[in-house]
Design a protein around this motif. Sequence first.
Motif, PDB file in Angstrom:
ATOM      1  N   ALA A  15       0.873  -1.042   0.005  1.00 32.97           N
ATOM      2  CA  ALA A  15      -0.084  -0.118   0.075  1.00 32.97           C
ATOM      3  C   ALA A  15       0.994   1.395  -0.083  1.00 32.97           C
ATOM      4  CB  ALA A  15      -0.981   0.074   1.335  1.00 32.97           C
ATOM      5  N   CYS A  16       0.414   2.134  -0.642  1.00 31.18           N
ATOM      6  CA  CYS A  16       1.043   3.473  -0.792  1.00 31.18           C
ATOM      7  C   CYS A  16       0.091   4.777  -0.464  1.00 31.18           C
ATOM      8  CB  CYS A  16       1.399   3.726  -2.354  1.00 31.18           C
ATOM      9  SG  CYS A  16       2.471   2.690  -2.732  1.00 31.18           S
ATOM     10  N   CYS A  17       0.291   5.552   0.492  1.00 37.32           N
ATOM     11  CA  CYS A  17      -0.626   6.375   1.130  1.00 37.32           C
ATOM     12  C   CYS A  17      -0.394   7.815   0.945  1.00 37.32           C
ATOM     13  CB  CYS A  17      -0.877   6.093   2.441  1.00 37.32           C
ATOM     14  SG  CYS A  17      -2.132   7.363   3.159  1.00 37.32           S
ATOM     15  N   ASP A  18      -0.962   8.630   0.371  1.00 41.23           N
ATOM     16  CA  ASP A  18      -0.596  10.248   0.420  1.00 41.23           C
ATOM     17  C   ASP A  18      -2.200  10.880   0.296  1.00 41.23           C
ATOM     18  OD1 ASP A  18       2.184  11.902  -0.617  1.00 41.23           O
ATOM     19  OD2 ASP A  18       0.108  12.972  -0.645  1.00 41.23           O
ATOM     20  N   VAL A  19      -2.163  11.808   1.025  1.00 40.07           N
ATOM     21  CA  VAL A  19      -3.470  12.862   0.825  1.00 40.07           C
ATOM     22  C   VAL A  19      -3.726  13.133  -0.436  1.00 40.07           C
ATOM     23  CG1 VAL A  19      -3.912  13.650   3.236  1.00 40.07           C
ATOM     24  CG2 VAL A  19      -2.116  14.848   1.870  1.00 40.07           C
ATOM     25  N   ILE A  20      -2.685  13.449  -1.190  1.00 39.67           N
ATOM     26  CA  ILE A  20      -2.690  13.811  -2.652  1.00 39.67           C
ATOM     27  C   ILE A  20      -2.916  12.553  -3.585  1.00 39.67           C
ATOM     28  CG2 ILE A  20      -1.675  15.117  -4.686  1.00 39.67           C
ATOM     29  CD1 ILE A  20      -0.250  17.062  -2.644  1.00 39.67           C
ATOM     30  N   TYR A  63      -3.935   4.596  -1.614  1.00 38.34           N
ATOM     31  CA  TYR A  63      -4.708   5.017  -0.190  1.00 38.34           C
ATOM     32  C   TYR A  63      -4.807   6.639  -0.166  1.00 38.34           C
ATOM     33  CZ  TYR A  63      -5.818   0.287   1.374  1.00 38.34           C
ATOM     34  OH  TYR A  63      -6.249  -0.750   1.424  1.00 38.34           O
ATOM     35  N   VAL A  64      -5.578   7.491   0.376  1.00 36.94           N
ATOM     36  CA  VAL A  64      -5.514   8.644   0.849  1.00 36.94           C
ATOM     37  C   VAL A  64      -5.630   8.844   2.295  1.00 36.94           C
ATOM     38  CG1 VAL A  64      -6.206   9.998  -1.353  1.00 36.94           C
ATOM     39  CG2 VAL A  64      -7.842   9.547   0.330  1.00 36.94           C
ATOM     40  N   GLU A 119      -7.314   4.654   7.073  1.00 34.57           N
ATOM     41  CA  GLU A 119      -7.969   3.430   6.185  1.00 34.57           C
ATOM     42  C   GLU A 119      -7.010   2.319   5.663  1.00 34.57           C
ATOM     43  OE1 GLU A 119     -10.307   4.954   2.927  1.00 34.57           O
ATOM     44  OE2 GLU A 119     -11.523   6.020   4.483  1.00 34.57           O
ATOM     45  N   MET A 120      -5.692   2.625   5.459  1.00 32.78           N
ATOM     46  CA  MET A 120      -4.824   1.864   4.848  1.00 32.78           C
ATOM     47  C   MET A 120      -4.434   0.984   6.019  1.00 32.78           C
ATOM     48  SD  MET A 120      -0.936   2.523   3.439  1.00 32.78           S
ATOM     49  CE  MET A 120       0.155   2.578   5.169  1.00 32.78           C
ATOM     50  N   ILE A 121      -4.079   1.394   7.171  1.00 28.84           N
ATOM     51  CA  ILE A 121      -3.835   0.503   8.216  1.00 28.84           C
ATOM     52  C   ILE A 121      -5.034  -0.526   8.724  1.00 28.84           C
ATOM     53  CG2 ILE A 121      -3.216   0.345  10.676  1.00 28.84           C
ATOM     54  CD1 ILE A 121      -1.394   3.047   9.859  1.00 28.84           C
ATOM     55  N   GLU A 122      -6.246   0.099   8.655  1.00 26.02           N
ATOM     56  CA  GLU A 122      -7.419  -0.655   8.896  1.00 26.02           C
ATOM     57  C   GLU A 122      -7.367  -1.976   7.973  1.00 26.02           C
ATOM     58  OE1 GLU A 122      -9.825  -0.377  11.334  1.00 26.02           O
ATOM     59  OE2 GLU A 122     -11.081  -1.732  10.612  1.00 26.02           O
TER      60      GLU A 122
END
Length: 341
Positions: A36-41, A57-58, A62-65
């Motif tokens: 998983a890769c997460c950024d608000v953008i 993911y933003v 949610e990603m950790i969940e």
Amino acid sequence: MEKTTKKLRVGVIGCGRISVMHLTSLSVIEAVELVACCDVIKERAEAAAEEYGGRAYVSYEEMIEAEDLDAVHICLPHYLHSKVACYALERGVNVLTEKPMDVDLASAEAAVKTAKEKGLLFGVIFQCRYNNSAKLVKEALDSGRLGKILSARSVLTWARPDSYYAESDWKGTWDKEGGGVIIDQAIHSIDLVNWLVNSEIEEVCCSMANRGHKTVDVEDSAEGLITYKNGVKYGFYCMNNYGYDEPIEIRLYCEKGKVVFGYDDAYISYNNGQTEEAHQDKVLLDYKNGKDYWGFQHVKQIRQFYNAVLGKEPLEISGEEALKTHRLIMQLYALGKAQMH
Ligand SMILES: NC(=O)c1ccc[n+]([C@@H]2O[C@H](COP(=O)([O-])OP(=O)(O)OC[C@H]3O[C@@H](n4cnc5c(N)ncnc54)[C@H](O)[C@@H]3O)[C@@H](O)[C@H]2O)c1
């Protein structure tokens, strides 16, 4: 039949400039899978996931969940480091965060405490300790070849023009970056000396100023003297008004010799006439738009972190270890910032 071992499930939080060093490193570490890769953008998360793997993911919550992760890498603005680290640790996920630990001491200490309570690993990136130059100097000190350090000094003159700060919504701010040239650029050279001197601090003096930047408030120049309980006096100077990133220089005056080193090279001249030197390895990974001044040792530290997660070796740069430098950096700001305002 080939034996299959379950890979560690990893997520990266923050897909900005430094993330490429983490994503590229993860792609060559056998034991892990980037899930998983997460950024608000959103576009940044999607671009990272498309190039390196995993779902985009933003929201890190949610990603950790959703992802049943073994570890997350935190590549976020400084003020979010400990908050996000605690969030992940509380949910049973090991954490490797970029430097600095945070913009204050209490938040950094809270993350260390949470990791301890949960029995999880909390690592902090100080990749310059993995340079061949730093490793030679550390080994020459630990073996006794250099005797004790008597004095130390470091100099950093780099370039971070107003345009560098204009590109970011958090750099150059006291609340989100926590400072300027010390906490962002000189932190690595200060960490190297603090690690090599390896003593408690007796006294800290520091002056700082913003001399050349019109658009930000944080310090762009600082100098100070750190006196350690073992008697070492360490003087540092740093500024980011220079024309380019001059290689940093650290000098150590020791009982049995003198050392001059930077990120690439180390030269030791012993009092008995012998010499030793070390030089940087060739860059073996393609870090795409990674910057030279970040060095290329992330992969070594990230591999070490996963060896520790797998129980093969102790974690080298743990939160407790990194706190030694974080406390010092916070002391420098407590003194220097008070003079600026
Ligand atoms: N070790 C090194 O030598 C080195 C070098 C450069 C940067 N860094 C560190 O890396 C970290 C990131 O720096 P950078 O230059 O990549 O910054 P950046 O601004 O380019 O990247 C940060 C990213 O985090 C994202 N973000 C912000 N809030 C978020 C949130 N709540 N959830 C998810 N994503 C969020 C932003 O959209 C951005 O893409 C900093 O701690 C910096 O000091 C370390």
